[in-house]
Write a protein that holds these residues in place. Structure first.
Motif, PDB file in Angstrom:
ATOM      1  N   TRP A  88       0.822  -1.216   0.000  1.00 35.23           N
ATOM      2  CA  TRP A  88       0.000   0.000   0.000  1.00 35.23           C
ATOM      3  C   TRP A  88       0.851   1.259   0.000  1.00 35.23           C
ATOM      4  CZ3 TRP A  88       0.410   3.745   3.651  1.00 35.23           C
ATOM      5  CH2 TRP A  88       0.988   3.392   4.883  1.00 35.23           C
ATOM      6  N   ARG A  89       1.972   1.194   0.717  1.00 36.35           N
ATOM      7  CA  ARG A  89       2.797   2.388   0.837  1.00 36.35           C
ATOM      8  C   ARG A  89       3.431   2.764  -0.504  1.00 36.35           C
ATOM      9  NH1 ARG A  89       5.362   4.775   5.972  1.00 36.35           N
ATOM     10  NH2 ARG A  89       6.556   6.419   5.012  1.00 36.35           N
ATOM     11  N   ASP A  90       3.986   1.763  -1.157  1.00 31.38           N
ATOM     12  CA  ASP A  90       4.557   2.000  -2.486  1.00 31.38           C
ATOM     13  C   ASP A  90       3.486   2.477  -3.453  1.00 31.38           C
ATOM     14  OD1 ASP A  90       7.017   1.312  -1.623  1.00 31.38           O
ATOM     15  OD2 ASP A  90       7.043  -0.704  -2.503  1.00 31.38           O
ATOM     16  N   ASP A  91       2.332   1.824  -3.372  1.00 31.53           N
ATOM     17  CA  ASP A  91       1.263   2.164  -4.311  1.00 31.53           C
ATOM     18  C   ASP A  91       0.787   3.601  -4.130  1.00 31.53           C
ATOM     19  OD1 ASP A  91       1.358  -0.259  -5.486  1.00 31.53           O
ATOM     20  OD2 ASP A  91      -0.300  -1.144  -4.353  1.00 31.53           O
ATOM     21  N   LEU A  92       0.584   3.976  -2.876  1.00 37.71           N
ATOM     22  CA  LEU A  92       0.083   5.323  -2.611  1.00 37.71           C
ATOM     23  C   LEU A  92       1.124   6.364  -3.019  1.00 37.71           C
ATOM     24  CD1 LEU A  92      -2.679   5.650  -1.599  1.00 37.71           C
ATOM     25  CD2 LEU A  92      -1.832   6.086   0.700  1.00 37.71           C
ATOM     26  N   ARG A  93       2.383   6.049  -2.712  1.00 40.08           N
ATOM     27  CA  ARG A  93       3.450   6.979  -3.080  1.00 40.08           C
ATOM     28  C   ARG A  93       3.503   7.143  -4.603  1.00 40.08           C
ATOM     29  NH1 ARG A  93       7.557   4.461  -1.111  1.00 40.08           N
ATOM     30  NH2 ARG A  93       7.691   5.516   0.901  1.00 40.08           N
ATOM     31  N   ALA A  94       3.400   6.008  -5.286  1.00 36.73           N
ATOM     32  CA  ALA A  94       3.464   6.054  -6.753  1.00 36.73           C
ATOM     33  C   ALA A  94       2.293   6.855  -7.314  1.00 36.73           C
ATOM     34  CB  ALA A  94       3.454   4.640  -7.320  1.00 36.73           C
ATOM     35  N   LEU A  95       1.103   6.615  -6.798  1.00 35.93           N
ATOM     36  CA  LEU A  95      -0.063   7.344  -7.295  1.00 35.93           C
ATOM     37  C   LEU A  95       0.104   8.845  -7.072  1.00 35.93           C
ATOM     38  CD1 LEU A  95      -3.088   5.075  -6.243  1.00 35.93           C
ATOM     39  CD2 LEU A  95      -2.403   5.744  -8.553  1.00 35.93           C
ATOM     40  N   GLY A  96       0.517   9.208  -5.867  1.00 33.28           N
ATOM     41  CA  GLY A  96       0.699  10.628  -5.555  1.00 33.28           C
ATOM     42  C   GLY A  96       1.712  11.265  -6.487  1.00 33.28           C
TER      43      GLY A  96
END
Lengths: 232, 232
Positions: B92-100
């Motif tokens: 989730w952390r990687d995903d959220l960072r990538a989306l942002g």
DNA sequence: ACGTAAGGTCAACTGTGTTGGCATAAGAGT
DNA sequence: ACTCTTATGCCAACACAGTTGACCTTACGT
């Protein structure tokens, strides 16, 4: 076509307009703020301003180089309102929180004006005072210059950024506002097969999205500063 | 005059313009993006667009209800670019960072367009997809619906807010850019008696303020989410 | 009391979004 | 292949925007 606008202090002869009013930067900015409130963020024009002040639109060019410079003056007035009456308590956390909330609030209180002026660096008196205040609080808290500058940057950008975003949704004309409501309720009608999470969250979104996320974002930043101070 | 614009799928007869080009929403939006890049954020107008597409300005009203709706379409295109090629990794952390980062980056890559479209909720396809993606990541991470909605709100607002601010300074026309530089170097000339902290910080400010504060703000938010997840 | 120039006014320019009316060619149905 | 319909292009015109140059007048410093 004044090549150079006479600065406010140097202004000598005050001739009243045909309507009998005597103009000043102050009066013009205040009237502009009123027009913005009444007619929305695109409701400010040289012509309307002239009408409201009972003077020819071109007269404004004696006071501002153009509509853009007037815009900057409006922005600086907002910051001035935010700072008026504030003084540091000595508790950096309270002080920073108060500064952030005041600036955010001043912009949100004039959403239509804020839309025009956020994200413009003016370098005018009140903006300088605000920057000085923030840096002062951080330095007094014990941060070294370099760290203070970085925190100042995050702080001021975050405050202005949220102010701009919150102001933008407040400043939408009624028609557009209803349209945005439509959008959120559209979310509720989305098929759960293609957008399961949106469908699930739709009712909560409708109420959550009208609030500002600034307060919680501000606390996050304050926590980060506290951590940094404790480490040193 | 078209009371209702014919939707893109329903479009049947494609008549070329006098210049021989066949119009489409896609072509219009792409051309608008080009014009924005070339002429700045106020350089997009129906007439210029007509000129670039070699068609009459009024023709655009067959495709969009007005310039405002075109603006929303441009915004949705940017979000589409941000999402294209992305898929969740499960972290989730990687995903959220990538989306942002992707969203922030997409806007900043088209600063002139971003200025017009950030802080507008469009409800169009790509925006829906982005919202669905963010909520999906948060729910999969284990957040209950209500918490996910609150985090989603902070996340999306923060991303758009910083994107808007960063885009705004990138989108300033050269003249204004130099003016802003002037402002920062004015800081250096301030008397230390009235603005001691600004004077002290001036050299650092000049270099710091050209960078985006978004990455650090994003990490702050991710930390906050992690804390909340650990507590549950 | 006078001369100067600050600052008000007027008219005009270009550029903007938008609309109503009209014309035409693309495609559907036979 | 011929027609009929209508989507979609074009044109002309509207009211509004910012801005400027020339002109006029009156308030003030001397």
């Amino acid at each position: 076509m004044p090549k150079a606008v006479v600065s406010e202090e140097k202004r000598r002869r005050r001739r009243p307009t045909r309507g009998g009013r005597v103009l000043s930067e102050r009066l013009i900015v205040d009237t502009a703020l009123r027009l913005l409130r009444e007619h929305g963020s695109s409701g400010l024009s040289a012509r309307r301003l002239g009408l409201a002040l009972d003077c020819d639109p071109s007269t404004l060019y004696r006071y501002f180089r153009g509509m853009d410079e007037l815009t900057l003056a409006i922005g600086d007035t907002l910051i001035g309102q935010a700072l008026s009456g504030w003084s540091p308590t000595g508790d950096w956390r309270d002080d920073l929180r108060a500064l952030g909330r005041r600036i955010h609030q001043a912009y949100v209180a004039h959403p239509q004006a804020a839309v025009l002026t956020t994200s413009r660096v003016t370098g005018r008196a009140n903006e300088l005072a605000a920057d000085e205040a923030v840096l002062g609080v951080l330095r007094a808290a014990g941060l070294p210059v370099a760290a203070a500058v970085r925190v100042y940057h995050a702080f001021i950008d975050q405050t202005l950024a949220f102010a701009a975003l919150d102001a933008a949704s407040l400043a939408l004309p009624n028609a557009a506002l209803r349209a945005e409501d439509e959008v959120w309720s559209t979310y509720a009608r989305l098929p759960a097969t293609t957008h399961p999470h949106l469908a699930e969250a739709a009712p909560l979104l409708a109420t959550e999205m009208v609030l500002s996320a600034y307060p919680s974002a501000l606390e996050l930043l304050l926590d980060a500063v506290a951590t940094r101070l404790a480490a040193a």
